[in-house]
Write a protein that holds these residues in place. Structure first.
Motif, PDB file in Angstrom:
ATOM      1  N   SER B 104       0.826  -1.219   0.000  1.00 54.64           N
ATOM      2  CA  SER B 104       0.000   0.000   0.000  1.00 54.64           C
ATOM      3  C   SER B 104       0.852   1.257   0.000  1.00 54.64           C
ATOM      4  O   SER B 104       0.379   2.334  -0.342  1.00 54.64           O
ATOM      5  CB  SER B 104      -0.892   0.023   1.238  1.00 54.64           C
ATOM      6  N   SER B 105       2.071   1.122   0.439  1.00 57.25           N
ATOM      7  CA  SER B 105       2.933   2.300   0.566  1.00 57.25           C
ATOM      8  C   SER B 105       3.614   2.615  -0.763  1.00 57.25           C
ATOM      9  O   SER B 105       4.190   1.722  -1.414  1.00 57.25           O
ATOM     10  CB  SER B 105       3.989   2.039   1.645  1.00 57.25           C
ATOM     11  N   GLU B 106       3.528   3.870  -1.124  1.00 56.80           N
ATOM     12  CA  GLU B 106       4.148   4.299  -2.370  1.00 56.80           C
ATOM     13  C   GLU B 106       5.654   4.069  -2.339  1.00 56.80           C
ATOM     14  O   GLU B 106       6.259   3.565  -3.275  1.00 56.80           O
ATOM     15  CB  GLU B 106       3.845   5.785  -2.557  1.00 56.80           C
ATOM     16  N   PRO B 300       9.500   5.445  13.325  1.00 60.03           N
ATOM     17  CA  PRO B 300       9.285   5.729  11.892  1.00 60.03           C
ATOM     18  C   PRO B 300       9.724   7.136  11.472  1.00 60.03           C
ATOM     19  O   PRO B 300      10.066   7.352  10.311  1.00 60.03           O
ATOM     20  CB  PRO B 300       7.771   5.543  11.735  1.00 60.03           C
ATOM     21  N   ILE B 301       9.721   8.062  12.414  1.00 57.03           N
ATOM     22  CA  ILE B 301      10.102   9.424  12.037  1.00 57.03           C
ATOM     23  C   ILE B 301      11.549   9.477  11.529  1.00 57.03           C
ATOM     24  O   ILE B 301      11.895  10.343  10.727  1.00 57.03           O
ATOM     25  CB  ILE B 301       9.876  10.398  13.220  1.00 57.03           C
ATOM     26  N   TYR B 302      12.393   8.550  11.978  1.00 58.01           N
ATOM     27  CA  TYR B 302      13.779   8.540  11.477  1.00 58.01           C
ATOM     28  C   TYR B 302      13.793   8.347   9.972  1.00 58.01           C
ATOM     29  O   TYR B 302      14.497   9.027   9.234  1.00 58.01           O
ATOM     30  CB  TYR B 302      14.606   7.409  12.107  1.00 58.01           C
ATOM     31  N   GLN B 303      13.017   7.357   9.521  1.00 60.73           N
ATOM     32  CA  GLN B 303      13.021   7.083   8.089  1.00 60.73           C
ATOM     33  C   GLN B 303      12.315   8.203   7.323  1.00 60.73           C
ATOM     34  O   GLN B 303      12.762   8.606   6.244  1.00 60.73           O
ATOM     35  CB  GLN B 303      12.344   5.747   7.785  1.00 60.73           C
ATOM     36  N   ALA B 304      11.233   8.704   7.914  1.00 57.28           N
ATOM     37  CA  ALA B 304      10.518   9.799   7.260  1.00 57.28           C
ATOM     38  C   ALA B 304      11.469  10.977   7.053  1.00 57.28           C
ATOM     39  O   ALA B 304      11.461  11.628   6.001  1.00 57.28           O
ATOM     40  CB  ALA B 304       9.304  10.202   8.092  1.00 57.28           C
ATOM     41  N   LEU B 305      12.307  11.235   8.049  1.00 53.57           N
ATOM     42  CA  LEU B 305      13.254  12.345   7.948  1.00 53.57           C
ATOM     43  C   LEU B 305      14.248  12.135   6.802  1.00 53.57           C
ATOM     44  O   LEU B 305      14.607  13.077   6.098  1.00 53.57           O
ATOM     45  CB  LEU B 305      14.007  12.520   9.278  1.00 53.57           C
ATOM     46  N   GLU B 306      14.651  10.889   6.628  1.00 59.42           N
ATOM     47  CA  GLU B 306      15.573  10.599   5.518  1.00 59.42           C
ATOM     48  C   GLU B 306      14.893  10.913   4.181  1.00 59.42           C
ATOM     49  O   GLU B 306      15.534  11.348   3.229  1.00 59.42           O
ATOM     50  CB  GLU B 306      16.020   9.136   5.547  1.00 59.42           C
ATOM     51  N   LYS B 307      13.586  10.676   4.152  1.00 66.24           N
ATOM     52  CA  LYS B 307      12.847  10.898   2.898  1.00 66.24           C
ATOM     53  C   LYS B 307      12.765  12.378   2.525  1.00 66.24           C
ATOM     54  O   LYS B 307      12.480  12.706   1.381  1.00 66.24           O
ATOM     55  CB  LYS B 307      11.433  10.312   3.006  1.00 66.24           C
ATOM     56  N   ILE B 319       3.811  12.090   4.106  1.00 63.85           N
ATOM     57  CA  ILE B 319       5.068  11.318   4.083  1.00 63.85           C
ATOM     58  C   ILE B 319       5.129  10.375   5.279  1.00 63.85           C
ATOM     59  O   ILE B 319       5.503   9.210   5.168  1.00 63.85           O
ATOM     60  CB  ILE B 319       6.285  12.268   4.075  1.00 63.85           C
ATOM     61  N   PHE B 320       4.737  10.897   6.419  1.00 63.42           N
ATOM     62  CA  PHE B 320       4.795  10.080   7.629  1.00 63.42           C
ATOM     63  C   PHE B 320       3.817   8.907   7.526  1.00 63.42           C
ATOM     64  O   PHE B 320       4.153   7.772   7.860  1.00 63.42           O
ATOM     65  CB  PHE B 320       4.483  10.934   8.860  1.00 63.42           C
ATOM     66  N   ARG B 321       2.613   9.211   7.039  1.00 63.02           N
ATOM     67  CA  ARG B 321       1.590   8.176   6.919  1.00 63.02           C
ATOM     68  C   ARG B 321       2.077   7.051   5.995  1.00 63.02           C
ATOM     69  O   ARG B 321       1.921   5.865   6.295  1.00 63.02           O
ATOM     70  CB  ARG B 321       0.317   8.813   6.357  1.00 63.02           C
ATOM     71  N   ASP B 322       2.681   7.428   4.900  1.00 66.05           N
ATOM     72  CA  ASP B 322       3.183   6.421   3.963  1.00 66.05           C
ATOM     73  C   ASP B 322       4.276   5.569   4.622  1.00 66.05           C
ATOM     74  O   ASP B 322       4.381   4.371   4.370  1.00 66.05           O
ATOM     75  CB  ASP B 322       3.726   7.103   2.697  1.00 66.05           C
ATOM     76  N   THR B 323       5.064   6.220   5.458  1.00 66.25           N
ATOM     77  CA  THR B 323       6.128   5.494   6.164  1.00 66.25           C
ATOM     78  C   THR B 323       5.547   4.491   7.162  1.00 66.25           C
ATOM     79  O   THR B 323       6.016   3.354   7.277  1.00 66.25           O
ATOM     80  CB  THR B 323       7.045   6.494   6.897  1.00 66.25           C
TER      81      THR B 323
END
Lengths: 639, 639
Positions: B104-106, B300-307, B319-323
């Motif tokens: 489901s995640s882009e 998850p915010i760590y990965q979102a931040l990388e994005k 972005i966070f929701r997708d993560t």
């Protein structure tokens, strides 16, 4: 391995690792009311705060220093000569002692006359043994009770205050509102929970005298160990730690034991117990005492047992008495005496999981069983007091029946003995002899408080000196930690000195690395206890280190810690030295988040506007959120 | 070093050190109400008691086993295939989930389509992602509140009981009065002090269900991580520990992280958090989850931040929701969500010594400041709940404002956030989403209780999950110990899971050795807490180990401990293996004193005579003192 054969006195030399300077540290001396009261401390200097954090000056902090002349670059260290006798003048001035023509102990004289020992004998002692004049009592407690403040008492008062006035003055001297705010911050400390301890903001010599007179603290310093730097053990002073060293029948040499002593005090051992049971116990002890700036404790029954070839039932009062005098004239500062092991307590160990685990306790229990009567330690307790007061040796009343497992914690045998130790304390105090009380052992967390409470009650606040306690039995190889947990806890509740446990506990004899691991673990446990009690000024070092950490002053962070070498090594192991001095590279904690700085600015803004702070914060935040985005919104900054 | 380039999926292999058998240990499975409920435990067998101590049989003991199939010699381990999906059947049976045709995640789809990642991608996943059917809630809390006992709940009930019935039966089976006395002894435990915890003697599936329904415990097990072995986190269960792993921008590879995971669970990590912030976070996580039998947590915010290339202010809900969905479909079992960092709390950190030290907290604070409004985590909290319940991901509500120094402990910012976490807990519970609450940090001993008390009150007994806390700041290099002290203490007060701290804390990223040191330290702290609370059966292992120690069953002593390898190594380091198996060679504790045996005989004598025990003891002692001397009066015996 038995390296004794190889030990040659003439070739003995100090362990170079023990005298290497610690980074950014300077040995200073705080002078007392007379020029020969010079109290050593370690001054740790700090870098200035980087400009991005406010470019403040960070004054040096002062920490307790057990390392003696070894860390003084001006001192000439030669372990064949021993340390200077810094207390000799004080002892002589009191004019209540006399030099003896020869050793009083028969065994001591035998050893001295034995030419075969010349090769390994400590060569540097050229003075005669000293003893109280007939009828005199030379204990610090005796002086204290007569209202006398000795130089030793003044010395420990200065020592306990850690030059705090100087630090505060330096902080305040930075001037201006900002400087004052920083000073307030660096001196702020959480209120403690002290369970009835009395912790004055400043330790005065009179307070020391009073605590000693009441029996709540001791200064263990035998008149035959004038090399020692006075230190105090008591619930209302900094929590102390002891390191055990000593050879055994199978391992370790004189050189190794001296090295362990200098290594122990380098890392913060406040006292050292020589628990040797191997060869040449007498000579090993001489080397250790002559070179030790910290009090030395022993368990004289170990040596007495060697004198009867390990047969406990052959021990006699006469042999033991001669051993006490032998060691007292060498300068041992405190004796562990297991006089509380009474005949009636021995059967109480029948239902235990691990019986009697104290070596001294088992020796005495064996003696009691074999003779079916109370021990000579108990029967001759007042005779022992007479010896103690003639040299100022302090009692460390041994817990021969301490629990050796969680199962056995707080049982009848243990608590029965503790009650007897309380009775013996009162007898010793009638002789003005200093006393501390040894405690367990293995105790689960929820039962630790009972130990402390009963000890305070039954032993009338005589200092408690515990081995850990270990809070679980299931981690051999990690018993410095299982016991560090218990040590911090019981220290918080009021224990005055914590006897370290090394990672080798239950498994083998500690080597130098284990000794250091045990010491640092216990230093941090003792400090955690001081913080928890609210010991005045205890938080200064935490505050300074945390400030350094926040400002990414890496070197200061290392140097303000208990083990700069390891901190630096760990840091450099993961990351190359220079690139690592920026925020992103912290593994978990410590990044600099500049909202701190932003909101600090907001507070300044509030002060300038003279408006309500909450309102200012709100306005400030609005202004700042715009500025913040404009300025690039950097959370992390490179320093 | 960045070893990612060198990592080739096709060549990946399990760390051999992680699957080496532990000595005298056997993997067993306790079967539940259906054959596919097979709960793993480690059985440690013991030698018989030597004849001189009574020649008893010592039944095997059972210990909690986090190591999954890695310690099962019957299992085929191939980390390229991952672990079997043991919960898949249970999930399917509930018929409330559906397989999705694609991720489901882009972002997830992008990564899946990126051919350049093929070389390092986990090759073994051949199933589709799973999600709750529209409108369904698949959380364990939801089932619990509807009165359903899931196989997961039954599994953890069996797991928590540690096969105690079997152990007790084996003890009792030894028969006779003596056998019964030994059994009583081995099962005896000190009463705990539990501060209001409810600790039933036996954990039933219904008790598990009830605790989960009330929110007092959680079973973190995402439906997309069917490989996981259910475990429970709650104050009324065994205290658990978490190990943090994860790469960073500068160090560590996928292979290293998988190795750290298998290494963590070998030594007792109950959950593992993957805190990766470096390259290929998505792929690293896939490798870890597919091979992990324990729940995996992330921030998850760590990965979102990388994005958003590290620019916190560019983060968006989308972005966070997708993560979240990306990670939920990989199978992450719990998410740290810093939704309690409110705008109004940020200025409260202005007076701190160390500002905001949580990485997630500082990211969110920065976002709040930059946008000058509440975070999308807070604003979209109910949307997050919708995601959590569609996969059964548990909240670990992050303490973004936790204190980073003793100075900052229990301040307004920290406690304000905690109160907000309590409010968020109630919102999550309205959605039947499982919640635990993260806690500090750096807290001196006397302030720890307040943390626990407020957490219990404000968060309505949702499980507390703390990082340490560190009880002093002054020991960098030893923060596993400064924090182990705090961890044992707060565990005793009621914390459900303790997040480990390694010796490298504040200094660098932990390597495998540091991970092990952290794990063992936290296992012993958690166990010390269980003992202190009086957790039923907790003392069984201490009793067994201490009995082995007393009887000089050295191998058993090693094997019953948390780290048999180190115990044995330490022992063998000091002394040659065989000659060391006699009493005299213990360094400080543990000598066998046969007064234990003597007084045991005395008690038998009393029983035989049918006379008053005190009288018998007296008579017995007299008789025995004669026998004792006759028999050579040996305190120590060679085994």
């Amino acid at each position: 391995m038995n390296a004794n054969e190889k030990f040659i006195a003439a070739k003995a030399h100090v362990d170079e690792a023990a005298i290497a300077p610690l980074p950014n540290s300077r040995k200073i001396y705080v002078e007392g009311s007379r020029p020969d009261i010079r109290v050593p401390m370690r001054e740790i200097s700090q870098a200035d705060t980087p400009a991005s954090f406010g470019a403040e000056q960070n004054p040096p902090i002062f920490v307790y220093d057990c390392s003696g002349p070894y860390s003084d670059p001006a001192a000439k260290i030669d372990i064949r000569s021993g340390l200077p006798a810094l207390r000799q003048q004080w002892i002589e001035e009191r004019a209540d002692t006399e030099l003896l023509p020869d050793l009083s102990s028969e065994f001591g004289r035998q050893r001295a006359a034995d030419k075969s020992l010349d090769e390994l004998r400590f060569p540097g002692l050229h003075r005669k043994p000293r003893r109280a004049k007939a009828g005199a009592n030379v204990s610090q407690m005796h002086y204290a009770r007569r209202g006398i403040i000795t130089p030793e008492m003044e010395y420990v008062a200065i020592r306990e205050n850690l030059n705090r006035e100087q630090y505060i003055a330096s902080l305040r001297a930075s001037g201006g509102l900002k400087g004052q705010k920083m000073a307030d911050m660096m001196l702020r400390q959480h209120p403690g929970q002290n369970f009835g301890a009395s912790l004055p903001a400043t330790i005065t010599p009179e307070f020391v005298r009073d605590e000693i007179a009441r029996g709540r603290a001791i200064i263990p310093n035998n008149i035959n160990h004038p090399e020692s730097e006075p230190m105090i053990i008591g619930r209302n002073f900094l929590t102390k730690i002891n390191a055990n060293i000593g050879n055994s029948a199978v391992t370790s040499s004189i050189a190794e034991e001296v090295d362990k002593m200098t290594w122990s005090i380098r890392w913060g051992g406040d006292t050292v117990m020589d628990l040797s049971t191997g060869k040449n116990i007498h000579e090993t002890r001489e080397w250790i005492i002559r070179n030790s700036p910290v009090p030395i404790g022993t368990v004289p029954i170990y040596q007495a047992l060697e004198k009867v070839n390990g047969k406990a039932e052959d021990l006699t009062w006469e042999i033991f008495r001669d051993t006490l005098i032998e060691q007292a004239e060498q300068g041992v500062d405190y004796f562990t005496i297991h006089a509380g092991v009474l005949l009636r307590y021995v059967p109480l160990t029948a239902n235990r999981m691990t019986g009697i685990v104290s070596r001294g306790g088992s020796i005495m229990a064996k003696w009691c069983l074999a003779h079916h009567k109370e021990s000579f330690l108990y029967e001759h307790f007042e005779d022992i007091c007479e010896i103690m007061k003639a040299y100022d040796v302090a009692f460390s009343l041994g817990d021969g029946l301490r629990p050796g497992s969680i199962y056995d914690a707080n049982d009848e045998a243990q608590l029965g003995e503790l009650k007897t130790l309380g009775e013996l304390t009162e007898i010793a105090w009638r002789h003005d002899v200093q006393v501390m009380i040894e405690g367990p052992g293995h105790v689960p967390l929820q039962l630790i408080k009972e130990n402390m409470d009963l000890q305070l009650e039954w032993c009338k606040e005589a200092p408690f000196y515990t081995l850990g306690p270990l809070t679980t039995d299931i981690a051999p190889g990690y018993d410095h930690i299982t016991s560090g947990i218990g040590a911090a806890t019981i220290g918080w509740y009021g224990t005055a000195m914590l006897c370290y446990v090394t990672p080798k506990e239950h498994l083998g004899l500690p080597n130098k690395q284990d000794v250091k691991e045990g010491i640092i673990t216990y230093k941090l446990a003792a400090h955690a206890a001081d913080l928890a009690k609210g010991h005045p000024g205890a938080q200064i070092r935490d505050n300074a280190l945390s400030k350094a950490r926040f400002e990414f002053r890496w070197e200061d962070q290392f140097n303000l810690g208990l083990d700069p070498d390891k901190a630096k090594e760990f840091h450099d192991e993961t990351l190359p030295k220079d690139s690592a001095k920026v925020a992103h590279f912290c593994s978990m904690c410590g990044p600099h988040f500049c909202s701190m700085k932003i909101t600090q600015d907001v507070r300044d803004f509030a002060a300038q506007q003279g408006i309500d702070e909450a309102e200012a914060l709100k306005k400030g935040m609005e202004v700042k959120s715009i500025e913040f985005v404009k300025s690039g919104a950097e959370v992390y900054r490179n320093v």
